[in-house]
Design an enzyme around this catalytic site. Structure first.
Site, PDB file in Angstrom:
ATOM      1  N   ASP A 112       8.015 -20.474  63.277  1.00 41.77           N
ATOM      2  CA  ASP A 112       7.820 -19.661  62.087  1.00 41.77           C
ATOM      3  C   ASP A 112       9.079 -19.563  61.235  1.00 41.77           C
ATOM      4  OD1 ASP A 112       5.279 -19.073  62.976  1.00 41.77           O
ATOM      5  OD2 ASP A 112       5.524 -16.893  62.875  1.00 41.77           O
ATOM      6  N   HIS A 167      10.963 -19.365  66.427  1.00 46.32           N
ATOM      7  CA  HIS A 167      11.449 -19.406  65.039  1.00 46.32           C
ATOM      8  C   HIS A 167      12.545 -20.461  64.932  1.00 46.32           C
ATOM      9  CE1 HIS A 167       9.776 -15.350  65.554  1.00 46.32           C
ATOM     10  NE2 HIS A 167       9.537 -15.366  64.247  1.00 46.32           N
TER      11      HIS A 167
END
Length: 258
Positions: free
Chosen positions: A69, A214
């Site tokens: 992400d 992430h």
């Protein structure tokens, strides 16, 4: 991005064993139905005889989807080097402003190397807390930016902090994107300890899981080789979200969660 302290209560849906959940979001109660990857695959197989899958077939293989992400960032090229070396593919839920538009070469590389481009909104605003027109713009601006750079329009979107509701789902259906939540989070936003990130992932992973990491934090990318090695040792095949769902195609507006 983090789901915070949201809690999910599951109930059974009779037709085709579709999974459902009632999520109590941080900003209040939001009720929505979710579909598990296995349920999506079973449904597709039940309604059509033509269910051949190109590449990995997660009805047979023990699969887990790897997702990242909020990038791309300066760390993403190194991550792509690792994934290429390990012959693993991932889904990248990308932010538009300051990410997609600032790293177009990396976005092109993500697609060129067989990874799945996906949408994480334009500026990471919480979609359930803003007017519908603004929520729509958060999604559509990133759709447009990714398509301009790659020629490919994402079919998946991850709502920031996992917060969605019926109105967000309606907007996603109109824009042609399915929503994807997760089952494994390393909470790598609160630590740069790569060993801890690796351990958190491996402690939670199960078949048909969706791993949330992430590619914007310095501790995450160094954890990926160890994660991939141990997943391989345990017999997992690492896939994109769309590969995990196949032979089902992501359904716009629907919320997928293991």
């Amino acid at each position: 991005m983090p789901f915070g302290s949201s809690r999910v209560r599951r109930r059974t849906v009779p037709a085709l064993a579709m999974a459902a959940a009632v999520a109590l979001a941080l900003g209040g109660c939001a009720s929505y139905e979710t579909t598990a990857p296995r349920a999506a695959r079973d449904r597709a197989s039940a309604v059509s005889q033509d269910t051949a899958v190109q590449g990995v077939d997660c009805r047979k293989a023990t699969c887990v989807a790897l997702t990242f992400d909020a990038g791309p960032s300066e760390y993403t090229p190194g991550l792509l080097d690792i994934l290429k070396r390990e012959n693993a593919h991932a889904t990248f839920f990308m932010l538009g402003k300051n990410h997609v538009v600032e790293h177009p070469d990396t976005v092109r590389r993500i697609v060129a190397e067989g990874h799945e481009p996906a949408n994480h909104t334009w500026t990471h605003r919480i979609l359930t807390e803003i007017p519908s027109a603004e929520a729509r713009a958060e999604i559509s601006r990133t759709q447009d930016a990714v398509e301009r750079i790659t020629g490919r329009r994402p079919v998946l979107m991850r709502p920031p902090q996992g917060r969605t509701d019926d109105e967000v789902s309606r907007i996603c259906a109109e824009l042609g994107v399915a929503q994807v939540l997760w089952s494994v989070t390393a909470k790598d936003y609160d630590t740069n300890d790569s060993a801890l990130i690796q351990q958190r992932v491996l402690d939670q992973v199960r078949r048909d899981g969706i791993i949330l990491l992430h590619d914007i934090y310095p501790g995450t990318v160094p954890a990926v080789p160890g994660i991939l090695a141990e997943l391989h040792r345990r017999g997992y095949t690492v896939v994109t979200v769309s590969q995990l769902l196949a032979p089902a195609a992501p359904e716009p507006g629907r919320v997928y969660r293991p």
